[in-house]
Design an enzyme around this catalytic site. Structure first.
Site, PDB file in Angstrom:
ATOM      1  N   HIS A  21     -18.008 -55.906 -43.971  1.00 26.50           N
ATOM      2  CA  HIS A  21     -18.645 -56.739 -45.000  1.00 26.50           C
ATOM      3  C   HIS A  21     -20.168 -56.597 -44.955  1.00 26.50           C
ATOM      4  O   HIS A  21     -20.808 -56.328 -45.992  1.00 26.50           O
ATOM      5  CB  HIS A  21     -18.248 -58.198 -44.797  1.00 26.50           C
ATOM      6  CG  HIS A  21     -18.824 -59.132 -45.814  1.00 26.50           C
ATOM      7  ND1 HIS A  21     -18.158 -59.478 -46.972  1.00 26.50           N
ATOM      8  CD2 HIS A  21     -20.014 -59.796 -45.866  1.00 26.50           C
ATOM      9  CE1 HIS A  21     -18.916 -60.297 -47.685  1.00 26.50           C
ATOM     10  NE2 HIS A  21     -20.045 -60.511 -47.033  1.00 26.50           N
ATOM     11  N   GLU A  22     -20.737 -56.767 -43.785  1.00 28.54           N
ATOM     12  CA  GLU A  22     -22.199 -56.720 -43.669  1.00 28.54           C
ATOM     13  C   GLU A  22     -22.730 -55.300 -43.862  1.00 28.54           C
ATOM     14  O   GLU A  22     -23.828 -55.111 -44.399  1.00 28.54           O
ATOM     15  CB  GLU A  22     -22.648 -57.288 -42.315  1.00 28.54           C
ATOM     16  CG  GLU A  22     -22.267 -58.745 -42.077  1.00 28.54           C
ATOM     17  CD  GLU A  22     -22.801 -59.690 -43.145  1.00 28.54           C
ATOM     18  OE1 GLU A  22     -23.796 -59.347 -43.805  1.00 28.54           O
ATOM     19  OE2 GLU A  22     -22.211 -60.767 -43.329  1.00 28.54           O
ATOM     20  N   HIS A  25     -23.349 -54.721 -47.503  1.00 28.94           N
ATOM     21  CA  HIS A  25     -24.655 -55.241 -47.933  1.00 28.94           C
ATOM     22  C   HIS A  25     -25.781 -54.290 -47.526  1.00 28.94           C
ATOM     23  O   HIS A  25     -26.651 -53.949 -48.334  1.00 28.94           O
ATOM     24  CB  HIS A  25     -24.911 -56.611 -47.302  1.00 28.94           C
ATOM     25  CG  HIS A  25     -24.070 -57.722 -47.857  1.00 28.94           C
ATOM     26  ND1 HIS A  25     -23.922 -57.949 -49.209  1.00 28.94           N
ATOM     27  CD2 HIS A  25     -23.330 -58.697 -47.240  1.00 28.94           C
ATOM     28  CE1 HIS A  25     -23.139 -58.995 -49.397  1.00 28.94           C
ATOM     29  NE2 HIS A  25     -22.766 -59.459 -48.223  1.00 28.94           N
TER      30      HIS A  25
END
EC number: 3.4.24.-
Length: 428
Positions: A21-22, A25
């Site tokens: 997820h990170e 980003h």
């Protein structure tokens, strides 16, 4: 030993989901030229770290999330302002490479300066009175330069490297990429499982005791070709036909030893739990399908599994949000880290394949939940970007930061309540 296995599995599942997820980003942030000073897995005290290029990668103690710290993503102000006394290190071009804020450093050949004017975003300079000659000097700040405090380096981000000063489209991609990468991870896991296990067919591999298939005399190797008036060519057709036939008596045609035969039976109604407060009604014959391994079918089946899982989770999330307004909301609808640990404990006992499948569904769930329009979540922040795109101006930065802070406090309170609810239900 079982507790140790569960803890290790939980850490791996949590680590994979948050890292993916990170990383989503950070991947799009860096593609947009946004500086990312830190990439963190977990929250709280730092237990491990290393630096690569301009990013510090850290693992933190508490397994309750993670973050990518992006330059210009908040109200943070430079730690240097007029009137302060700092030390500076210069390069061969007489440009500042390090601005040293305390004595916890090992730099040599540095200059002390009383800051009179400074700009760390646009013109990149410090002007002030140096100690060695008590004269006023103007120093340019190098494009790659750092604040130094407590022995740590924090790279200075010019305006064009800051999230807040990017256009709406790269902002949107940066925020949406976290959930997007969770969806991609889930899809890859579903396809991987399909390749490993094979794709189910309409041929019987094994019948379950006391289920309609066994009671009607179906055997291993029988190929189902029709249920009621519905033709069957693959396993998904069986599910679709049974959803229409329901638990009404129907005729099932199948092939055995090259001959077509038929039996009459009544599908069995079952309830499959989706969440703690919702379930799905299914109608089954009670047989395990044989699998086949081909080159392309697992890709199609993986996509179908991903879409089915996403639809079920999206429906459950929408139902949960609706229940807030209809009065049916319960914290039993939510799972915190403790609840996820409990689920991992159950899934691990079923084997690695079940754990991978659960991880895929959890990844979908993480992606969808992060798109809920709550200010502290990706979905809420995307709303600010949409506002900026429509009205051609960003939301007031102070107002945005205040709203996000309120949203973050709200999420922390919810997390505490959910965690306590999970502890009460599973361990007390």
């Amino acid at each position: 030993m079982s507790y140790l296995v569960t803890i290790i599995a939980f850490i791996i599942v949590f680590g994979v989901l948050v890292t993916v997820h990170e990383y989503g980003h950070m991947f799009f942030a860096k593609r947009a030229g946004i500086m990312c000073p830190e990439f963190a897995i977990g929250m709280g005290p730092k237990i491990f770290s290393f630096r690569k290029n301009e990013t510090l990668y850290t693992i933190r103690l508490l397994p309750v999330g993670g973050y990518v710290r992006m330059a210009g993503d908040g109200l943070e102000e430079p730690p240097v302002e007029p009137g302060m006394n700092v030390k500076i290190k210069l390069n061969e071009e007489n440009e500042i490479t390090h601005i040293i804020l305390d004595d916890h450093h090992k730099f040599q050949q540095i200059e002390a300066i009383e800051v009179k004017k400074c700009d760390f975003k646009d013109d990149l300079f410090i002007e002030g009175i140096t100690a060695y000659d008590n004269e006023r000097h103007h120093f340019k700040i190098a494009r790659k330069s750092f604040f130094v405090e407590n022995g740590s380096l924090v790279q200075i981000a010019p305006r064009d490297r800051q999230f807040a000063h990017k256009k709406p489209w790269p902002k949107f991609l940066t925020l949406f990429a976290g959930p997007l990468f969770n969806f991609i991870l889930a899809l890859v896991l579903f396809i991987g499982l399909a390749y490993y296990q094979g794709t189910p067919t309409s041929t019987v591999e094994q019948v379950a005791d006391k289920y309609p298939a066994q009671q009607a005399g179906l055997q291993k190797g029988d190929k189902i070709v029709q249920i009621g008036k519905y033709k069957i060519s693959e396993f998904d057709d069986v599910d679709k036909a049974l959803d229409k036939v329901k638990d009404n008596k129907t005729t099932v045609k199948f092939e055995r030893d090259g001959k077509t035969k038929s039996v009459e039976l009544t599908p069995k109604k079952t309830e499959r739990k989706l969440t703690k407060v919702s379930s799905e009604t299914k109608y089954v014959l009670g047989f395990q399908p044989a699998s086949e391994r081909t080159l392309f079918k697992p890709i199609v089946y993986g996509f179908e599994s991903f879409l089915k899982g996403s639809t079920l989770i999206f429906t459950a999330v929408v139902g949960m949000l609706a229940s807030i307004f209809t009065g049916g909301f319960s914290f039993d609808m939510l799972n915190g880290p403790v609840g996820i640990y409990h689920n991992v404990d159950s899934v691990v006992k079923a084997g690695i394949i079940s754990l991978i499948g659960y991880t895929a569904l959890l990844s979908v769930n993480l992606g969808i939940m992060n798109l809920i329009p709550i200010p502290a979540l990706d979905g809420g922040r995307i709303l600010f970007v949409i506002y900026e795109a429509i009205f051609r101006k960003p939301v007031n930065k102070k107002a945005e930061t205040t709203i996000i802070a309120i949203g973050a406090i709200f999420m922390v309170v919810i997390m505490i309540l959910v965690t306590w609810n999970d502890i009460r239900r599973y361990f007390l």
